[in-house]
Scaffold this motif. Structure first.
Motif, PDB file in Angstrom:
ATOM      1  N   SER A  13       0.826  -1.214   0.000  1.00 67.94           N
ATOM      2  CA  SER A  13       0.000   0.000   0.000  1.00 67.94           C
ATOM      3  C   SER A  13       0.855   1.257   0.000  1.00 67.94           C
ATOM      4  O   SER A  13       0.457   2.289   0.535  1.00 67.94           O
ATOM      5  CB  SER A  13      -0.959  -0.016   1.195  1.00 67.94           C
ATOM      6  N   ALA A  14       2.025   1.180  -0.603  1.00 70.38           N
ATOM      7  CA  ALA A  14       2.958   2.308  -0.598  1.00 70.38           C
ATOM      8  C   ALA A  14       2.413   3.523  -1.326  1.00 70.38           C
ATOM      9  O   ALA A  14       2.735   4.652  -0.969  1.00 70.38           O
ATOM     10  CB  ALA A  14       4.296   1.884  -1.204  1.00 70.38           C
ATOM     11  N   THR A  15       1.573   3.323  -2.328  1.00 73.92           N
ATOM     12  CA  THR A  15       1.089   4.475  -3.097  1.00 73.92           C
ATOM     13  C   THR A  15      -0.089   5.178  -2.428  1.00 73.92           C
ATOM     14  O   THR A  15      -0.379   6.318  -2.758  1.00 73.92           O
ATOM     15  CB  THR A  15       0.681   4.062  -4.519  1.00 73.92           C
ATOM     16  N   ALA A  16      -0.772   4.501  -1.494  1.00 74.52           N
ATOM     17  CA  ALA A  16      -1.938   5.111  -0.849  1.00 74.52           C
ATOM     18  C   ALA A  16      -2.139   4.524   0.545  1.00 74.52           C
ATOM     19  O   ALA A  16      -3.222   4.066   0.894  1.00 74.52           O
ATOM     20  CB  ALA A  16      -3.174   4.897  -1.707  1.00 74.52           C
ATOM     21  N   TYR A  17      -1.104   4.555   1.373  1.00 73.93           N
ATOM     22  CA  TYR A  17      -1.130   3.903   2.678  1.00 73.93           C
ATOM     23  C   TYR A  17      -2.299   4.375   3.550  1.00 73.93           C
ATOM     24  O   TYR A  17      -3.107   3.569   4.010  1.00 73.93           O
ATOM     25  CB  TYR A  17       0.206   4.116   3.391  1.00 73.93           C
ATOM     26  N   GLU A  18      -2.401   5.661   3.805  1.00 72.23           N
ATOM     27  CA  GLU A  18      -3.455   6.182   4.682  1.00 72.23           C
ATOM     28  C   GLU A  18      -4.839   5.930   4.096  1.00 72.23           C
ATOM     29  O   GLU A  18      -5.777   5.582   4.811  1.00 72.23           O
ATOM     30  CB  GLU A  18      -3.250   7.674   4.960  1.00 72.23           C
ATOM     31  N   LEU A  19      -4.977   6.110   2.790  1.00 68.55           N
ATOM     32  CA  LEU A  19      -6.255   5.874   2.121  1.00 68.55           C
ATOM     33  C   LEU A  19      -6.663   4.400   2.237  1.00 68.55           C
ATOM     34  O   LEU A  19      -7.818   4.086   2.534  1.00 68.55           O
ATOM     35  CB  LEU A  19      -6.159   6.291   0.653  1.00 68.55           C
ATOM     36  N   THR A  20      -5.708   3.496   2.033  1.00 63.55           N
ATOM     37  CA  THR A  20      -5.980   2.059   2.122  1.00 63.55           C
ATOM     38  C   THR A  20      -6.358   1.667   3.546  1.00 63.55           C
ATOM     39  O   THR A  20      -7.320   0.927   3.766  1.00 63.55           O
ATOM     40  CB  THR A  20      -4.756   1.250   1.652  1.00 63.55           C
ATOM     41  N   ARG A  21      -5.623   2.191   4.512  1.00 65.61           N
ATOM     42  CA  ARG A  21      -5.908   1.909   5.918  1.00 65.61           C
ATOM     43  C   ARG A  21      -7.325   2.376   6.272  1.00 65.61           C
ATOM     44  O   ARG A  21      -8.101   1.663   6.894  1.00 65.61           O
ATOM     45  CB  ARG A  21      -4.875   2.611   6.801  1.00 65.61           C
ATOM     46  N   GLY A  22      -7.670   3.580   5.863  1.00 67.15           N
ATOM     47  CA  GLY A  22      -9.000   4.127   6.111  1.00 67.15           C
ATOM     48  C   GLY A  22     -10.092   3.331   5.414  1.00 67.15           C
ATOM     49  O   GLY A  22     -11.183   3.130   5.969  1.00 67.15           O
ATOM     50  N   PHE A  23      -9.816   2.868   4.204  1.00 67.10           N
ATOM     51  CA  PHE A  23     -10.785   2.068   3.456  1.00 67.10           C
ATOM     52  C   PHE A  23     -11.168   0.810   4.230  1.00 67.10           C
ATOM     53  O   PHE A  23     -12.344   0.516   4.427  1.00 67.10           O
ATOM     54  CB  PHE A  23     -10.221   1.690   2.083  1.00 67.10           C
ATOM     55  N   TYR A  24     -10.175   0.025   4.674  1.00 69.12           N
ATOM     56  CA  TYR A  24     -10.469  -1.226   5.376  1.00 69.12           C
ATOM     57  C   TYR A  24     -11.135  -0.981   6.727  1.00 69.12           C
ATOM     58  O   TYR A  24     -12.002  -1.746   7.150  1.00 69.12           O
ATOM     59  CB  TYR A  24      -9.214  -2.094   5.511  1.00 69.12           C
ATOM     60  N   ALA A  25     -10.739   0.076   7.387  1.00 71.72           N
ATOM     61  CA  ALA A  25     -11.385   0.409   8.664  1.00 71.72           C
ATOM     62  C   ALA A  25     -12.856   0.753   8.446  1.00 71.72           C
ATOM     63  O   ALA A  25     -13.728   0.290   9.182  1.00 71.72           O
ATOM     64  CB  ALA A  25     -10.656   1.567   9.333  1.00 71.72           C
ATOM     65  N   LYS A  26     -13.135   1.540   7.422  1.00 74.59           N
ATOM     66  CA  LYS A  26     -14.507   1.956   7.143  1.00 74.59           C
ATOM     67  C   LYS A  26     -15.338   0.823   6.540  1.00 74.59           C
ATOM     68  O   LYS A  26     -16.478   0.599   6.939  1.00 74.59           O
ATOM     69  CB  LYS A  26     -14.493   3.156   6.195  1.00 74.59           C
ATOM     70  N   ALA A  27     -14.777   0.099   5.582  1.00 80.70           N
ATOM     71  CA  ALA A  27     -15.537  -0.937   4.877  1.00 80.70           C
ATOM     72  C   ALA A  27     -15.828  -2.151   5.759  1.00 80.70           C
ATOM     73  O   ALA A  27     -16.912  -2.727   5.673  1.00 80.70           O
ATOM     74  CB  ALA A  27     -14.790  -1.384   3.620  1.00 80.70           C
ATOM     75  N   PHE A  28     -14.867  -2.552   6.605  1.00 84.81           N
ATOM     76  CA  PHE A  28     -15.020  -3.789   7.362  1.00 84.81           C
ATOM     77  C   PHE A  28     -14.913  -3.608   8.873  1.00 84.81           C
ATOM     78  O   PHE A  28     -15.005  -4.584   9.618  1.00 84.81           O
ATOM     79  CB  PHE A  28     -13.980  -4.824   6.903  1.00 84.81           C
ATOM     80  N   GLY A  29     -14.670  -2.387   9.327  1.00 82.20           N
ATOM     81  CA  GLY A  29     -14.546  -2.139  10.761  1.00 82.20           C
ATOM     82  C   GLY A  29     -13.261  -2.667  11.359  1.00 82.20           C
ATOM     83  O   GLY A  29     -13.170  -2.884  12.564  1.00 82.20           O
ATOM     84  N   TRP A  30     -12.239  -2.877  10.535  1.00 78.48           N
ATOM     85  CA  TRP A  30     -10.974  -3.413  11.025  1.00 78.48           C
ATOM     86  C   TRP A  30     -10.226  -2.364  11.837  1.00 78.48           C
ATOM     87  O   TRP A  30     -10.115  -1.202  11.425  1.00 78.48           O
ATOM     88  CB  TRP A  30     -10.092  -3.873   9.882  1.00 78.48           C
ATOM     89  N   ALA A  31      -9.691  -2.765  12.971  1.00 75.60           N
ATOM     90  CA  ALA A  31      -8.841  -1.907  13.793  1.00 75.60           C
ATOM     91  C   ALA A  31      -7.389  -2.288  13.517  1.00 75.60           C
ATOM     92  O   ALA A  31      -7.065  -3.475  13.401  1.00 75.60           O
ATOM     93  CB  ALA A  31      -9.170  -2.103  15.266  1.00 75.60           C
ATOM     94  N   PHE A  32      -6.551  -1.284  13.391  1.00 75.06           N
ATOM     95  CA  PHE A  32      -5.145  -1.515  13.072  1.00 75.06           C
ATOM     96  C   PHE A  32      -4.247  -1.083  14.218  1.00 75.06           C
ATOM     97  O   PHE A  32      -4.529  -0.108  14.901  1.00 75.06           O
ATOM     98  CB  PHE A  32      -4.744  -0.744  11.806  1.00 75.06           C
ATOM     99  N   THR A  33      -3.150  -1.811  14.389  1.00 73.67           N
ATOM    100  CA  THR A  33      -2.076  -1.436  15.303  1.00 73.67           C
ATOM    101  C   THR A  33      -0.938  -0.917  14.437  1.00 73.67           C
ATOM    102  O   THR A  33      -0.566  -1.564  13.451  1.00 73.67           O
ATOM    103  CB  THR A  33      -1.605  -2.657  16.124  1.00 73.67           C
ATOM    104  N   ASP A  34      -0.396   0.237  14.784  1.00 73.23           N
ATOM    105  CA  ASP A  34       0.702   0.824  14.017  1.00 73.23           C
ATOM    106  C   ASP A  34       2.039   0.263  14.467  1.00 73.23           C
ATOM    107  O   ASP A  34       2.297   0.120  15.665  1.00 73.23           O
ATOM    108  CB  ASP A  34       0.707   2.343  14.177  1.00 73.23           C
ATOM    109  N   TYR A  35       2.879  -0.036  13.483  1.00 72.28           N
ATOM    110  CA  TYR A  35       4.246  -0.488  13.716  1.00 72.28           C
ATOM    111  C   TYR A  35       5.182   0.455  12.984  1.00 72.28           C
ATOM    112  O   TYR A  35       5.946   0.046  12.118  1.00 72.28           O
ATOM    113  CB  TYR A  35       4.436  -1.931  13.244  1.00 72.28           C
ATOM    114  N   GLY A  36       5.085   1.705  13.286  1.00 73.19           N
ATOM    115  CA  GLY A  36       5.858   2.740  12.617  1.00 73.19           C
ATOM    116  C   GLY A  36       4.939   3.596  11.783  1.00 73.19           C
ATOM    117  O   GLY A  36       3.719   3.385  11.750  1.00 73.19           O
ATOM    118  N   PRO A  37       5.491   4.568  11.069  1.00 72.77           N
ATOM    119  CA  PRO A  37       4.662   5.517  10.322  1.00 72.77           C
ATOM    120  C   PRO A  37       4.046   4.958   9.041  1.00 72.77           C
ATOM    121  O   PRO A  37       3.120   5.547   8.497  1.00 72.77           O
ATOM    122  CB  PRO A  37       5.632   6.649   9.995  1.00 72.77           C
TER     123      PRO A  37
END
Length: 115
Positions: A13-37
């Protein structure tokens, strides 16, 4: 070697990291743990998903990751079976892993927890 199974899939997801992260959180309710920026992952303990936003590290295709109890034994078994080692064993937050190319040209990783 005990039973091994795919328990993680890393998505580039290098080309759209934040957008991809937000997509999965919104679409499926997935919670993510960050391991760096630029890397985050679900941590449900089932089949988890990692988002790799590192342009120099992310592959162009999803990376299935196989969990094992003995990384060195798996490395030896993959090598003896004809797998081509793409990345030798290395450490990362939470464990160690290596990458290999199977006979069809697919890249996979094998990992062991740090515990």
């Amino acid at each position: 070697m005990s039973a091994a199974r795919i328990d993680y899939v890393e998505l580039p997801s290098a080309t759209a990291y934040e957008l991809t992260r937000g997509f999965y959180a919104k679409a499926f309710g997935w919670a993510f743990t960050d391991y760096g920026p630029d890397y985050s992952a679900t941590t449900t303990g089932d089949v988890d998903v990692g988002l790799n936003g590192q342009p120099e590290e992310a592959l162009s295709a999803p990376l299935p990751v196989i969990r094992v109890d003995d990384l060195e034994a798996a490395f030896d078994a993959v090598s003896k079976a004809g797998g081509v080692i793409a990345k030798p064993i290395f450490a990362f937050p939470g464990g160690r892993r290596f990458h290999f190319i199977d006979p069809s040209g697919s890249e996979l990783a094998v990992w062991q927890t740090a515990d």
